[in-house]
Motif scaffolding. Structure first.
Motif, PDB file in Angstrom:
ATOM      1  N   TYR A   1       0.847  -1.190   0.000  1.00  0.00           N
ATOM      2  CA  TYR A   1       0.000   0.000   0.000  1.00  0.00           C
ATOM      3  C   TYR A   1       0.883   1.240   0.000  1.00  0.00           C
ATOM      4  N   ASP A   2       0.705   2.095  -0.989  1.00  0.00           N
ATOM      5  CA  ASP A   2       1.436   3.366  -1.092  1.00  0.00           C
ATOM      6  C   ASP A   2       0.605   4.433  -0.386  1.00  0.00           C
ATOM      7  N   ILE A   3       1.079   4.868   0.769  1.00  0.00           N
ATOM      8  CA  ILE A   3       0.334   5.844   1.570  1.00  0.00           C
ATOM      9  C   ILE A   3       0.220   7.182   0.847  1.00  0.00           C
ATOM     10  N   LYS A   4       1.297   7.588   0.195  1.00  0.00           N
ATOM     11  CA  LYS A   4       1.297   8.886  -0.483  1.00  0.00           C
ATOM     12  C   LYS A   4       0.283   8.917  -1.636  1.00  0.00           C
ATOM     13  N   ALA A   5       0.224   7.838  -2.416  1.00  0.00           N
ATOM     14  CA  ALA A   5      -0.704   7.769  -3.549  1.00  0.00           C
ATOM     15  C   ALA A   5      -2.081   7.271  -3.125  1.00  0.00           C
TER      16      ALA A   5
ATOM     17  N   ILE B   1       8.485   5.721  -4.482  1.00  0.00           N
ATOM     18  CA  ILE B   1       9.074   5.637  -3.146  1.00  0.00           C
ATOM     19  C   ILE B   1       9.107   4.182  -2.680  1.00  0.00           C
ATOM     20  N   LYS B   2       9.982   3.919  -1.705  1.00  0.00           N
ATOM     21  CA  LYS B   2      10.067   2.579  -1.136  1.00  0.00           C
ATOM     22  C   LYS B   2       8.875   2.339  -0.225  1.00  0.00           C
ATOM     23  N   VAL B   3       8.243   1.203  -0.401  1.00  0.00           N
ATOM     24  CA  VAL B   3       7.080   0.821   0.395  1.00  0.00           C
ATOM     25  C   VAL B   3       7.443  -0.441   1.166  1.00  0.00           C
ATOM     26  N   TRP B   4       7.185  -0.436   2.466  1.00  0.00           N
ATOM     27  CA  TRP B   4       7.537  -1.559   3.334  1.00  0.00           C
ATOM     28  C   TRP B   4       6.291  -2.324   3.740  1.00  0.00           C
TER      29      TRP B   4
END
Length: 57
Positions: A10-14, A47-50
């Motif tokens: 899950y990409d928080i920014k997008a 971006i890196k997603v963890w």
């Protein structure tokens, strides 16, 4: 080498989730002991997603 299974990130920014097989496994020391994480690059923002995989056995 065996193919990695698809994982959902899950990409928080997008504010969007995505599935990928392109990730690396990273071990980090935490207060609860060693934990395994999957790290992937988001196709939306780069971006890196963890993602937490669980405790190291």
């Amino acid at each position: 080498m065996a193919a990695q299974r698809k994982l959902k990130f899950y990409d928080i920014k997008a504010r969007q989730s995505f599935e990928t097989e392109q990730y690396e496994i990273v071990e980090k020391q935490t207060a609860r002991g060693p934990m395994l994480f999957a790290v992937a690059a988001s196709p939306y923002t780069g971006i890196k997603v963890w993602r937490l995989l669980g405790k190291k056995k």
